[in-house]
Structures are given as C-alpha cells and as structure tokens.
Design a protein around this motif. Structure first.
Motif, PDB file in Angstrom:
ATOM      1  N   ASP A  29       4.508   6.148  -3.309  1.00 17.07           N
ATOM      2  CA  ASP A  29       3.907   6.302  -1.982  1.00 17.07           C
ATOM      3  C   ASP A  29       3.418   7.721  -1.716  1.00 17.07           C
ATOM      4  OD1 ASP A  29       4.361   3.637  -1.175  1.00 17.07           O
ATOM      5  OD2 ASP A  29       6.417   4.104  -0.574  1.00 17.07           O
ATOM      6  N   LEU A  30       3.359   8.558  -2.738  1.00 13.42           N
ATOM      7  CA  LEU A  30       2.989   9.961  -2.537  1.00 13.42           C
ATOM      8  C   LEU A  30       1.635  10.095  -1.837  1.00 13.42           C
ATOM      9  CD1 LEU A  30       3.444  12.991  -2.880  1.00 13.42           C
ATOM     10  CD2 LEU A  30       2.501  12.784  -5.201  1.00 13.42           C
ATOM     11  N   ASP A  31       0.630   9.341  -2.278  1.00 14.96           N
ATOM     12  CA  ASP A  31      -0.697   9.452  -1.659  1.00 14.96           C
ATOM     13  C   ASP A  31      -0.654   9.022  -0.194  1.00 14.96           C
ATOM     14  OD1 ASP A  31      -1.747  10.379  -4.017  1.00 14.96           O
ATOM     15  OD2 ASP A  31      -2.668   8.475  -4.596  1.00 14.96           O
ATOM     16  N   GLU A  88       1.090  11.842   1.747  1.00 15.44           N
ATOM     17  CA  GLU A  88       0.241  13.019   1.902  1.00 15.44           C
ATOM     18  C   GLU A  88      -0.836  12.775   2.964  1.00 15.44           C
ATOM     19  OE1 GLU A  88      -2.153  16.223  -0.891  1.00 15.44           O
ATOM     20  OE2 GLU A  88      -1.851  14.180  -1.625  1.00 15.44           O
ATOM     21  N   ALA A  89      -1.462  11.601   2.918  1.00 17.93           N
ATOM     22  CA  ALA A  89      -2.485  11.276   3.917  1.00 17.93           C
ATOM     23  C   ALA A  89      -1.869  11.220   5.313  1.00 17.93           C
ATOM     24  CB  ALA A  89      -3.151   9.945   3.575  1.00 17.93           C
ATOM     25  N   PHE A  90      -0.658  10.695   5.399  1.00 17.37           N
ATOM     26  CA  PHE A  90       0.045  10.604   6.679  1.00 17.37           C
ATOM     27  C   PHE A  90       0.292  11.999   7.251  1.00 17.37           C
ATOM     28  CE2 PHE A  90       4.352  10.700   8.661  1.00 17.37           C
ATOM     29  CZ  PHE A  90       4.053  10.016   9.828  1.00 17.37           C
ATOM     30  N   VAL A  91       0.840  12.890   6.450  1.00 21.55           N
ATOM     31  CA  VAL A  91       1.133  14.249   6.913  1.00 21.55           C
ATOM     32  C   VAL A  91      -0.142  14.954   7.352  1.00 21.55           C
ATOM     33  CG1 VAL A  91       1.969  16.521   6.187  1.00 21.55           C
ATOM     34  CG2 VAL A  91       3.235  14.463   5.562  1.00 21.55           C
ATOM     35  N   THR A 133      -2.639  -2.024   7.907  1.00 22.61           N
ATOM     36  CA  THR A 133      -3.873  -2.094   7.133  1.00 22.61           C
ATOM     37  C   THR A 133      -5.057  -1.744   8.031  1.00 22.61           C
ATOM     38  OG1 THR A 133      -2.966  -3.800   5.680  1.00 22.61           O
ATOM     39  CG2 THR A 133      -5.361  -3.566   5.723  1.00 22.61           C
ATOM     40  N   VAL A 134      -5.859  -0.797   7.563  1.00 20.27           N
ATOM     41  CA  VAL A 134      -7.036  -0.354   8.308  1.00 20.27           C
ATOM     42  C   VAL A 134      -8.254  -0.487   7.398  1.00 20.27           C
ATOM     43  CG1 VAL A 134      -8.124   1.561   9.523  1.00 20.27           C
ATOM     44  CG2 VAL A 134      -5.644   1.251   9.667  1.00 20.27           C
ATOM     45  N   GLN A 135      -9.172  -1.346   7.773  1.00 22.59           N
ATOM     46  CA  GLN A 135     -10.394  -1.574   6.991  1.00 22.59           C
ATOM     47  C   GLN A 135     -10.073  -1.865   5.527  1.00 22.59           C
ATOM     48  OE1 GLN A 135     -12.840   1.907   7.753  1.00 22.59           O
ATOM     49  NE2 GLN A 135     -13.518   1.102   9.725  1.00 22.59           N
ATOM     50  N   GLY A 136      -9.061  -2.702   5.340  1.00 23.93           N
ATOM     51  CA  GLY A 136      -8.718  -3.146   4.001  1.00 23.93           C
ATOM     52  C   GLY A 136      -7.837  -2.215   3.204  1.00 23.93           C
ATOM     53  N   SER A 137      -7.488  -1.063   3.756  1.00 23.76           N
ATOM     54  CA  SER A 137      -6.647  -0.091   3.051  1.00 23.76           C
ATOM     55  C   SER A 137      -5.325   0.085   3.773  1.00 23.76           C
ATOM     56  CB  SER A 137      -7.357   1.264   2.949  1.00 23.76           C
ATOM     57  OG  SER A 137      -8.548   1.157   2.187  1.00 23.76           O
ATOM     58  N   GLU A 138      -4.253   0.250   2.982  1.00 23.70           N
ATOM     59  CA  GLU A 138      -2.932   0.458   3.556  1.00 23.70           C
ATOM     60  C   GLU A 138      -2.827   1.882   4.094  1.00 23.70           C
ATOM     61  OE1 GLU A 138       1.263  -1.358   2.165  1.00 23.70           O
ATOM     62  OE2 GLU A 138       0.423   0.132   0.794  1.00 23.70           O
ATOM     63  N   ARG A 139      -2.242   2.020   5.275  1.00 25.08           N
ATOM     64  CA  ARG A 139      -2.093   3.333   5.907  1.00 25.08           C
ATOM     65  C   ARG A 139      -0.663   3.505   6.401  1.00 25.08           C
ATOM     66  NH1 ARG A 139      -6.020   4.857  10.799  1.00 25.08           N
ATOM     67  NH2 ARG A 139      -7.457   5.176   9.034  1.00 25.08           N
ATOM     68  N   GLN A 140      -0.073   4.656   6.092  1.00 26.00           N
ATOM     69  CA  GLN A 140       1.253   4.970   6.630  1.00 26.00           C
ATOM     70  C   GLN A 140       1.088   5.510   8.037  1.00 26.00           C
ATOM     71  OE1 GLN A 140       3.840   7.284   4.079  1.00 26.00           O
ATOM     72  NE2 GLN A 140       4.940   8.129   5.846  1.00 26.00           N
TER      73      GLN A 140
END
Length: 221
Positions: A74-76, A79-82, A124-131
């Motif tokens: 889940d690193l990516d 990182e996107a979350f932070v 899920t946002v526009q087909g991509s998983e988001r933390q």
C-alpha cells in the motif's frame, strides 16, 4: 482539529512521545470516531495475532468504503494519501510542519503484527482505489496499553468516516488484548474533546504542555 478531521496524534517523536505518534500519521482533527461493526470472527492460532477482516461501509451520501489492515504493497496509496492532506491537516497529523520521508512511509505500511495494527479506509474514485483515512495503534508490550492516532483526508472530514474507522480500531484493540488506549489532541479542539467524553475517554490537560489534551480509554472495560 475539527470534528471528523482526524484524531490527534498519540505520542511521538517530535514531542518526545511514543511510537504511534511518530508512525501513525496522526492528526488532530479526527472526530466522530466511535463504535464499529466487525467482520466475521477468525479462527485464532495460539501465539499468533489474527488481523481483522476487511469491512465494508456506506457513507451517508452513498459512497462505498472499505476498511482493512494496511499492507506493505500500500506504499503508493499511503504516499498519495499523505500528499493529499492540506497544510492544516498535515500539521495536525504530526504536530509539525514537516512531511514524512519515503522511508517513514514504508515503515507506516510495514508494521509489526505482534504489537501494531493499522487500518486504512479506501474508496474508488474514477475507477482507481484511493486511501481516505488511516487509524493505528502501537502496543507497549510491558504495560499492555497502546497509543493510537488517526487522520482523514480533508474531503472526508465530517462525513461519518472518523466514527467508523476509529470504532473499527477500538474493536480490533479489544481483540488484540489492549488494556488501555491513549492519545492526545489539541486543547483547542472542542469537538474532539467532546467526542472523547461521549465515547467514555478520560480527558485531562497534559501537565507538560497546555496546548494538548490527553485522552485515555479502558478498552476491555
């Protein structure tokens, strides 16, 4: 920290506190964080801690959310979350303006299952998983107590996620055998303090620093 922002850090590096603060992307804004539903019980093996099952939850606006334990892969997401957090939420997260390094982010995702638990909230946002949130605790093996922290994306504050995520963490802490859960919040965060009282947390000003307030809860009570 506003209601539902992200729960205050717990004890950590920048203020000489403990490991959850430094490792748990804490934040001072958490808020409606109470009880939670758990997934089906797992069969346990003596001496081995079983991680909680993934839990689905639907926000009041109909948005589907999954809460599950964090993984090294889940690193990516982490990182996107932070990087998505506002300056205010980021400051509240670590009670510091600094940003975690990539190595720290790796540590956030590579936990010790015998003494730590981190739950992330995903949508899920526009087909991509988001933390969109994370809550964790770190156990003190000598006392059996744990320090906790939680933070939510700014656009998920005030939507009920804090209650669900922290509630899930509390339920997991009980199963983990944690005796007492403790954390800190900014003393100006009236919403967080009021919520803590509602959940049964003991609230007390930190004798070392009037700007923060300590929160403790007996998990097994």
């Amino acid at each position: 920290m506003k209601i539902e922002s992200s729960i205050a850090p717990v004890t950590g590096a920048d203020r000489g506190r403990g490991p959850a603060y430094a490792k748990a992307l804490p934040a001072a804004g958490a808020n409606k964080l109470y009880a939670a539903s758990r997934g089906p019980a797992k069969v346990t093996t003596p001496g081995v801690r079983q991680e909680p099952a993934a839990v689905g939850w639907t926000a009041p606006d109909g948005c589907a959310v999954t809460i599950r334990p964090i993984r090294p892969t889940d690193l990516d997401l982490e990182e996107a979350f932070v990087n998505s957090l506002s300056a205010t939420t980021g400051y509240q997260r670590l009670m510091s303006s600094r940003k975690p390094s990539l190595e720290e982010l790796r540590q956030f995702t590579r936990i010790d299952p015998q003494r730590e638990l981190a739950l992330i909230a995903l949508t899920t946002v526009q087909g991509s998983e988001r933390q969109i949130g994370v809550a964790r605790f770190v156990l003190d093996s000598q006392t059996g107590d744990a320090e906790f922290a939680m933070v939510l994306r700014d656009d998920w504050q005030g939507r009920g996620l804090g209650a669900k995520l922290l509630g899930s963490l509390l339920a997991a802490a009980r199963d983990f055998g944690v005796g007492r859960l403790s954390g800190v919040t900014f003393s100006t965060n009236a919403g967080m303090i009021a919520l803590g009282r509602k959940l049964g947390f003991s609230i007390a000003a930190d004798p070392r620093d009037a700007t923060v307030t300590n929160m403790t809860l007996g998990v097994q009570a």
